[in-house]
Scaffold this motif. Structure first.
Motif, PDB file in Angstrom:
ATOM      1  N   GLY A  81      55.299  47.056  32.308  1.00  0.00           N
ATOM      2  CA  GLY A  81      55.929  48.191  32.976  1.00  0.00           C
ATOM      3  C   GLY A  81      55.661  48.110  34.453  1.00  0.00           C
ATOM      4  O   GLY A  81      55.942  47.109  35.109  1.00  0.00           O
ATOM      5  N   GLU A  82      55.038  49.168  34.951  1.00  0.00           N
ATOM      6  CA  GLU A  82      54.767  49.295  36.379  1.00  0.00           C
ATOM      7  C   GLU A  82      53.864  48.177  36.923  1.00  0.00           C
ATOM      8  O   GLU A  82      53.965  47.807  38.081  1.00  0.00           O
ATOM      9  CB  GLU A  82      54.098  50.653  36.605  1.00  0.00           C
ATOM     10  N   GLY A  83      52.998  47.629  36.095  1.00  0.00           N
ATOM     11  CA  GLY A  83      52.051  46.607  36.534  1.00  0.00           C
ATOM     12  C   GLY A  83      52.519  45.184  36.336  1.00  0.00           C
ATOM     13  O   GLY A  83      51.735  44.238  36.469  1.00  0.00           O
ATOM     14  N   GLU A  84      53.797  44.997  36.045  1.00  0.00           N
ATOM     15  CA  GLU A  84      54.306  43.656  35.772  1.00  0.00           C
ATOM     16  C   GLU A  84      54.071  42.697  36.939  1.00  0.00           C
ATOM     17  O   GLU A  84      53.613  41.565  36.744  1.00  0.00           O
ATOM     18  CB  GLU A  84      55.798  43.712  35.442  1.00  0.00           C
ATOM     19  N   SER A  85      54.366  43.132  38.142  1.00  0.00           N
ATOM     20  CA  SER A  85      54.190  42.281  39.319  1.00  0.00           C
ATOM     21  C   SER A  85      52.720  41.887  39.490  1.00  0.00           C
ATOM     22  O   SER A  85      52.401  40.717  39.726  1.00  0.00           O
ATOM     23  CB  SER A  85      54.701  42.997  40.565  1.00  0.00           C
ATOM     24  N   ALA A  86      51.820  42.854  39.354  1.00  0.00           N
ATOM     25  CA  ALA A  86      50.386  42.563  39.471  1.00  0.00           C
ATOM     26  C   ALA A  86      49.943  41.594  38.378  1.00  0.00           C
ATOM     27  O   ALA A  86      49.147  40.686  38.634  1.00  0.00           O
ATOM     28  CB  ALA A  86      49.586  43.858  39.407  1.00  0.00           C
ATOM     29  N   GLY A  87      50.466  41.768  37.173  1.00  0.00           N
ATOM     30  CA  GLY A  87      50.127  40.874  36.070  1.00  0.00           C
ATOM     31  C   GLY A  87      50.608  39.450  36.303  1.00  0.00           C
ATOM     32  O   GLY A  87      49.904  38.490  36.012  1.00  0.00           O
ATOM     33  N   LEU A  88      51.804  39.320  36.835  1.00  0.00           N
ATOM     34  CA  LEU A  88      52.328  37.979  37.142  1.00  0.00           C
ATOM     35  C   LEU A  88      51.520  37.311  38.244  1.00  0.00           C
ATOM     36  O   LEU A  88      51.160  36.133  38.135  1.00  0.00           O
ATOM     37  CB  LEU A  88      53.802  38.065  37.534  1.00  0.00           C
ATOM     38  N   PHE A  89      51.236  38.062  39.320  1.00  0.00           N
ATOM     39  CA  PHE A  89      50.421  37.498  40.398  1.00  0.00           C
ATOM     40  C   PHE A  89      49.030  37.129  39.883  1.00  0.00           C
ATOM     41  O   PHE A  89      48.497  36.080  40.242  1.00  0.00           O
ATOM     42  CB  PHE A  89      50.300  38.471  41.571  1.00  0.00           C
ATOM     43  N   LEU A  90      48.450  37.971  39.049  1.00  0.00           N
ATOM     44  CA  LEU A  90      47.132  37.679  38.480  1.00  0.00           C
ATOM     45  C   LEU A  90      47.166  36.357  37.724  1.00  0.00           C
ATOM     46  O   LEU A  90      46.290  35.505  37.902  1.00  0.00           O
ATOM     47  CB  LEU A  90      46.688  38.822  37.555  1.00  0.00           C
ATOM     48  N   THR A  91      48.185  36.165  36.914  1.00  0.00           N
ATOM     49  CA  THR A  91      48.328  34.920  36.160  1.00  0.00           C
ATOM     50  C   THR A  91      48.470  33.720  37.090  1.00  0.00           C
ATOM     51  O   THR A  91      47.815  32.686  36.895  1.00  0.00           O
ATOM     52  CB  THR A  91      49.539  35.002  35.216  1.00  0.00           C
ATOM     53  N   LEU A  92      49.295  33.847  38.114  1.00  0.00           N
ATOM     54  CA  LEU A  92      49.488  32.746  39.067  1.00  0.00           C
ATOM     55  C   LEU A  92      48.177  32.387  39.767  1.00  0.00           C
ATOM     56  O   LEU A  92      47.839  31.199  39.899  1.00  0.00           O
ATOM     57  CB  LEU A  92      50.543  33.124  40.111  1.00  0.00           C
ATOM     58  N   PHE A  93      47.435  33.403  40.208  1.00  0.00           N
ATOM     59  CA  PHE A  93      46.192  33.131  40.935  1.00  0.00           C
ATOM     60  C   PHE A  93      45.109  32.563  40.024  1.00  0.00           C
ATOM     61  O   PHE A  93      44.299  31.739  40.464  1.00  0.00           O
ATOM     62  CB  PHE A  93      45.710  34.383  41.669  1.00  0.00           C
ATOM     63  N   ILE A  94      45.106  32.948  38.755  1.00  0.00           N
ATOM     64  CA  ILE A  94      44.159  32.343  37.810  1.00  0.00           C
ATOM     65  C   ILE A  94      44.513  30.868  37.583  1.00  0.00           C
ATOM     66  O   ILE A  94      43.627  30.011  37.557  1.00  0.00           O
ATOM     67  CB  ILE A  94      44.126  33.124  36.476  1.00  0.00           C
ATOM     68  N   VAL A  95      45.796  30.558  37.446  1.00  0.00           N
ATOM     69  CA  VAL A  95      46.216  29.159  37.284  1.00  0.00           C
ATOM     70  C   VAL A  95      45.821  28.341  38.518  1.00  0.00           C
ATOM     71  O   VAL A  95      45.302  27.227  38.388  1.00  0.00           O
ATOM     72  CB  VAL A  95      47.740  29.068  37.017  1.00  0.00           C
ATOM     73  N   ILE A  96      46.036  28.877  39.698  1.00  0.00           N
ATOM     74  CA  ILE A  96      45.653  28.172  40.932  1.00  0.00           C
ATOM     75  C   ILE A  96      44.147  27.956  40.965  1.00  0.00           C
ATOM     76  O   ILE A  96      43.674  26.866  41.320  1.00  0.00           O
ATOM     77  CB  ILE A  96      46.142  28.942  42.169  1.00  0.00           C
ATOM     78  N   PHE A  97      43.378  28.973  40.574  1.00  0.00           N
ATOM     79  CA  PHE A  97      41.921  28.825  40.537  1.00  0.00           C
ATOM     80  C   PHE A  97      41.511  27.711  39.572  1.00  0.00           C
ATOM     81  O   PHE A  97      40.668  26.879  39.894  1.00  0.00           O
ATOM     82  CB  PHE A  97      41.260  30.150  40.123  1.00  0.00           C
ATOM     83  N   LEU A  98      42.107  27.679  38.394  1.00  0.00           N
ATOM     84  CA  LEU A  98      41.743  26.684  37.386  1.00  0.00           C
ATOM     85  C   LEU A  98      42.216  25.283  37.737  1.00  0.00           C
ATOM     86  O   LEU A  98      41.495  24.304  37.526  1.00  0.00           O
ATOM     87  CB  LEU A  98      42.307  27.098  36.022  1.00  0.00           C
ATOM     88  N   MET A  99      43.430  25.170  38.280  1.00  0.00           N
ATOM     89  CA  MET A  99      44.016  23.857  38.561  1.00  0.00           C
ATOM     90  C   MET A  99      43.594  23.274  39.912  1.00  0.00           C
ATOM     91  O   MET A  99      43.596  22.073  40.095  1.00  0.00           O
ATOM     92  CB  MET A  99      45.539  23.940  38.517  1.00  0.00           C
ATOM     93  N   GLY A 100      43.288  24.127  40.860  1.00  0.00           N
ATOM     94  CA  GLY A 100      42.949  23.653  42.198  1.00  0.00           C
ATOM     95  C   GLY A 100      44.196  23.482  43.043  1.00  0.00           C
ATOM     96  O   GLY A 100      45.312  23.811  42.616  1.00  0.00           O
ATOM     97  N   PRO A 101      44.037  22.948  44.240  1.00  0.00           N
ATOM     98  CA  PRO A 101      45.131  22.912  45.211  1.00  0.00           C
ATOM     99  C   PRO A 101      46.159  21.809  44.996  1.00  0.00           C
ATOM    100  O   PRO A 101      47.274  21.899  45.488  1.00  0.00           O
ATOM    101  CB  PRO A 101      44.409  22.700  46.534  1.00  0.00           C
ATOM    102  N   GLY A 102      45.789  20.757  44.311  1.00  0.00           N
ATOM    103  CA  GLY A 102      46.701  19.624  44.162  1.00  0.00           C
ATOM    104  C   GLY A 102      46.586  18.661  45.333  1.00  0.00           C
ATOM    105  O   GLY A 102      45.845  18.876  46.287  1.00  0.00           O
ATOM    106  N   LYS A 103      47.361  17.587  45.237  1.00  0.00           N
ATOM    107  CA  LYS A 103      47.289  16.497  46.213  1.00  0.00           C
ATOM    108  C   LYS A 103      47.839  16.889  47.582  1.00  0.00           C
ATOM    109  O   LYS A 103      47.363  16.418  48.603  1.00  0.00           O
ATOM    110  CB  LYS A 103      48.056  15.293  45.658  1.00  0.00           C
ATOM    111  N   PHE A 104      48.838  17.778  47.606  1.00  0.00           N
ATOM    112  CA  PHE A 104      49.479  18.144  48.865  1.00  0.00           C
ATOM    113  C   PHE A 104      48.847  19.413  49.423  1.00  0.00           C
ATOM    114  O   PHE A 104      49.436  20.488  49.407  1.00  0.00           O
ATOM    115  CB  PHE A 104      50.986  18.325  48.659  1.00  0.00           C
ATOM    116  N   SER A 105      47.611  19.270  49.923  1.00  0.00           N
ATOM    117  CA  SER A 105      46.865  20.407  50.449  1.00  0.00           C
ATOM    118  C   SER A 105      45.882  19.938  51.516  1.00  0.00           C
ATOM    119  O   SER A 105      45.531  18.759  51.565  1.00  0.00           O
ATOM    120  CB  SER A 105      46.095  21.096  49.322  1.00  0.00           C
ATOM    121  N   LEU A 106      45.430  20.876  52.330  1.00  0.00           N
ATOM    122  CA  LEU A 106      44.397  20.542  53.307  1.00  0.00           C
ATOM    123  C   LEU A 106      43.081  20.248  52.614  1.00  0.00           C
ATOM    124  O   LEU A 106      42.294  19.425  53.109  1.00  0.00           O
ATOM    125  CB  LEU A 106      44.244  21.672  54.316  1.00  0.00           C
ATOM    126  N   ASP A 107      42.813  20.906  51.500  1.00  0.00           N
ATOM    127  CA  ASP A 107      41.585  20.615  50.734  1.00  0.00           C
ATOM    128  C   ASP A 107      41.529  19.132  50.370  1.00  0.00           C
ATOM    129  O   ASP A 107      40.488  18.505  50.509  1.00  0.00           O
ATOM    130  CB  ASP A 107      41.550  21.451  49.441  1.00  0.00           C
TER     131      ASP A 107
END
Length: 136
Positions: free
Chosen positions: A105-131
């Protein structure tokens, strides 16, 4: 690229992580962080969530830090995992405190962003990054 295979190639993963970081970070920065900066006083007057009991002004300031500074770090791929942590916390607060846990419902956007940021945390930045560039 073969569509009917379960195998993946490293370049595809790195490009996918780049797209994920840039789109998630830029969307958070432009659609949420900058709007909070420009409407800071109006948001405070409406009452901003204060789940850690540090005051609404401090809570809003920390949220802006996550949504602007940390999201910007994600876009460029610098300190990616560290930068994703404040964003994860901000989205947990947004989903469960501001939107009452209404994932579908109202929290759909927050839930999607939460999922994206958890995936980024778990996967890391990838090859095309300053890291990756700094790490070599």
């Amino acid at each position: 690229m073969k569509l009917m295979t379960s195998k993946y190639a490293e370049p595809s993963v790195s490009i996918a992580l780049l797209l994920l970081r840039v789109v998630a970070g830029a969307s958070m920065l432009m659609n949420h962080g900058l709007k909070k900066i420009s409407n800071f006083n109006a948001i405070l007057s409406k009452g901003f969530a204060d789940p850690f009991h540090i005051g609404t002004k401090a809570s809003l300031s920390l949220t802006i830090f996550a949504e602007v500074f940390c999201a910007g770090l994600l876009v460029i791929g610098l300190l990616t995992r560290l930068a994703s942590l404040p964003l994860i916390i901000a989205m947990v607060v947004a989903l469960f405190f501001a939107h009452g846990g209404q994932l579908f419902g109202e929290g759909e956007s927050a839930g999607l962003f939460l999922t994206l940021f958890i995936v980024i945390f778990l996967m890391g930045p990838g090859k095309f990054s300053l890291d990756k560039k700094i790490g070599k």
